[in-house]
Design a protein around this motif. Structure first.
Motif, PDB file in Angstrom:
ATOM      1  N   GLN A  69       9.760 -11.375  -1.216  1.00 40.28           N
ATOM      2  CA  GLN A  69      10.881 -11.141  -2.115  1.00 40.28           C
ATOM      3  C   GLN A  69      11.257  -9.666  -2.136  1.00 40.28           C
ATOM      4  O   GLN A  69      12.437  -9.314  -2.075  1.00 40.28           O
ATOM      5  CB  GLN A  69      10.544 -11.613  -3.534  1.00 40.28           C
ATOM      6  N   GLU A 113      15.064  -9.319  -0.904  1.00 39.88           N
ATOM      7  CA  GLU A 113      16.061  -9.366  -1.967  1.00 39.88           C
ATOM      8  C   GLU A 113      16.540  -7.964  -2.325  1.00 39.88           C
ATOM      9  O   GLU A 113      15.912  -6.964  -2.003  1.00 39.88           O
ATOM     10  CB  GLU A 113      15.500 -10.080  -3.202  1.00 39.88           C
ATOM     11  N   ARG A 157      17.535  -6.783  -8.400  1.00 44.64           N
ATOM     12  CA  ARG A 157      16.757  -7.802  -9.108  1.00 44.64           C
ATOM     13  C   ARG A 157      16.090  -7.166 -10.327  1.00 44.64           C
ATOM     14  O   ARG A 157      15.697  -5.997 -10.298  1.00 44.64           O
ATOM     15  CB  ARG A 157      15.730  -8.444  -8.181  1.00 44.64           C
TER      16      ARG A 157
END
Length: 641
Positions: free
Chosen positions: A21, A25, A29
């Motif tokens: 992640q 990403e 986030r």
């Protein structure tokens, strides 16, 4: 072709997912930084990670999950809709599911509103509904400007962001939004913009708004709308006084300004009324709705007075405004909340939790303010050694708040921050929260605040060495490490104590750069259970996730006298049972007392006599107080029934 991801020999499945992640990403986030966990299953208020650890979720999808995770009513509505063969994507076509949802929603609207209301289905996020509301009022009035408030949050798209109060998010965006926004003072008693607080601050906020709008040299062109929240959510659970809301309704009505109320987070019973405006009796011109209305599925609408319905076809569209599953789940949720009395339940449990937190505030100076309405609660954390402002408030302490959030996660509770400086713990549990779950949340949050506050005091006095060696630079304990004065709420393992390292720990919101040598993955988390022993408050930490108990006595480590009384027990109370302190047990007691051989005497601090066992981070945690005297008993954890 699928390219496999290399896995380090010691990397757990959870660690691998978190690493990927971070690698793939965006830097935008947020929750993933605050809560480095990987949920695999969830039910009600409980979230279980892929590693089997369980957490009580007080975030509830930022207020989305009125019924908690995977409620049977929602699951049945989704199954029924899928099995029926209904089209799942219909743009804005009429369907039985949409018709049923509209019936269910209109049945909940404030009196005097539903009979002249129109509904517009927007894109699936609340921010798009805010954009629609602003576009609607601009079309109807032919004006452009918007009246918005300090502390507001309405979303992250251009117009919604412009109406929001957070400066940091707007500074990075050129122009900061669309249209002219006039910022007005929101009544916030604890940090009153006028330095007065209380009713005096509310009166000044009303007077300022009225005079500014009527001043021919005030610089405010007649606006298209006023947009406000009856309770500011991201703003820190700041509740607008009912008489202020009524004054805003009067001011806008007298001047022909449409009043838009953002009920995205406050709606569907969250504040102890189905819609937060009902507390004041205000009927707005436009209501913005999302989150809970979709029953955990993406859905957003605006409902407005029909006299504003001057749009041309296609004036505000969105490909995914016809989400059949969300409408089915939403209708089921709305009816269940109304039928089962969950609105009144939110009011009752919320008032009880707030009162308990007020008691905690009296004991812990780092809690500056407790506020909220229903199950929308804020705990503002402060530096009690800082200077007082004009209202007698200490400076906000965002660093303390971040550490408390991490300590809550270690204790098995998910809570997020908000408010000015992100220094307010926000509790948004589902409306279905049980008495036992509410007790557990309060116990763990209170314990986390007390532990971090004590750790901060220890750092201030140089008592932050962290006890025995074994803790690494990230605050992780090594095998056999014991607690020392000032040790923080570290991870728990067999025979392990909390090290006082300086590196990022789980839930800290800090992600180290690749190659820094710091392992960013979560350390073992043991879930504590609340209970009581005589006048003492104790916390037990389970190796395995607890199950429902039968109320029988659960002897923890060691042997010795018992002083157990029952903590909450029931089918949803997570098996709290009785606590039977004995040797190896440390408990927090009021005003100077000790725990010796299982007998609790009143007093402050945490102490054990030499024969009562080692006060390490084992079954019962020695909490954030003075010192522990090691004794004969071995530190260990037992698997709870």
């Amino acid at each position: 072709m699928t390219v496999p991801h290399p896995t380090a020999p010691s990397e757990t499945p959870e660690g691998g997912i978190l690493r990927r992640q971070r690698e793939r990403e965006s830097s935008a986030r947020t929750y993933a930084r605050s809560f480095p966990i990987v949920p695999a299953r969830a039910h009600g208020m409980t979230v279980e990670g892929v590693d089997g650890r369980r957490y009580l979720d007080c975030l509830s999808g930022a207020g989305t999950l009125a019924l908690g995770h995977n409620h049977p009513v929602v699951r049945e509505a989704l199954r029924r809709t899928i099995d029926s063969g209904a089209p799942l994507h219909v743009l804005d076509l009429a369907t039985p599911e949409k018709d049923d949802f509209t019936d269910a929603l209109f049945a909940t609207l404030p009196k005097g509103f539903a009979d002249r209301a129109r509904i517009h289905f927007c894109g699936p996020a609340g921010t798009d509904a805010v954009e629609a509301a602003l576009k609607l009022t601009r079309t109807a009035t032919g004006r452009r400007g918007v009246l918005a408030f300090t502390g507001a949050y309405h979303g992250m798209t251009a117009g919604a962001l412009a109406a929001s109060g957070a400066v940091a998010a707007k500074e990075a965006v050129a122009a900061g939004g669309v249209g002219e926004v006039t910022r007005l003072p929101y009544p916030y008693s604890y940090r009153c913009p006028f330095g007065v607080g209380g009713e005096g601050g509310t009166d000044l906020a009303v007077t300022y708004t009225e005079r500014l709008l009527d001043d021919p040299s005030g610089g405010v062109v007649p606006p298209a709308a006023m947009i406000l929240e009856a309770v500011q959510g991201e703003g820190g659970a700041v509740v607008a006084p009912d008489r202020w809301l009524r004054a805003m309704r009067r001011i806008t009505s007298e001047r022909g300004i449409p009043l838009v109320v953002d009920e995205v987070q406050t709606g569907v019973g969250r504040t102890g009324a189905f819609w937060a405006v009902e507390h004041s009796g205000v009927v707005p011109d436009v209501m913005v709705m999302s989150k809970a209305i979709g029953g955990s599925m993406p859905l957003a609408v605006i409902v407005y007075d029909e006299r504003y319905d001057g749009w041309l076809p296609g004036a505000h569209t969105g490909t995914f405004r016809g989400n059949t599953l969300a409408m089915a789940a939403g209708a089921a949720t709305l009816r269940y909340v109304a039928r089962e009395g969950l609105v009144a339940r939110a009011a009752t449990v919320g008032a009880w939790m707030t009162a308990r937190l007020e008691e905690l505030r009296a004991a812990l100076p780092v809690i500056g303010d407790v506020r909220g309405r229903g199950l929308m609660i804020g705990i503002e954390l402060v530096d009690p050694e800082g200077p007082l402002d004009a209202c007698g408030a200490y400076p906000a302490d965002p660093d303390l708040a971040r550490r408390v959030r991490a300590a809550c996660l270690e204790r098995g509770v998910i809570v997020e921050l908000g408010g000015r400086y992100d220094a307010t713990l926000r509790l948004l549990p589902p409306l279905t929260i049980t008495d036992g779950e509410a007790e557990a949340v309060l116990e763990r949050v209170g314990d986390a605040v007390a532990a971090v506050a004590a750790e901060s005091r220890g750092r201030g006095s140089g008592r932050d060495s962290g006890g025995d060696s074994g803790g690494d630079a990230g605050g992780r304990p090594g095998p056999g490490a014991g607690p020392g004065p000032g040790s923080g709420p570290g991870s728990v393992g067999p025979g392990a104590g909390g090290g006082a390292g300086s590196g990022p720990g789980p839930g800290s919101g800090v992600e180290p750069e690749p190659g820094s040598g710091v392992d960013p993955g979560p350390s073992p988390v043991a879930v504590p259970e609340p209970g009581s022993s005589g006048g003492a408050r104790v916390v037990r930490r389970a190796v395995a996730p607890p199950r429902t108990g039968d109320g029988t006595s659960a002897r923890l480590a060691g042997a010795g006298g018992t002083a157990g009384i029952p903590a909450p027990v029931g089918p949803t109370a997570h098996g709290f049972g009785y606590l039977t302190p004995g040797r190896g047990v440390a408990a927090r007691v009021p005003d100077g007392g000790t725990v010796a051989g299982g007998e609790v005497t009143s007093g402050t601090g945490v102490r054990t006599s030499p024969d009562s066992g080692r006060a390490a981070r084992s079954d019962v945690q020695a909490e954030a107080a003075d010192e522990a005297t090691p004794g004969e008993g071995a530190s260990r954890q037992e698997r709870l029934p």
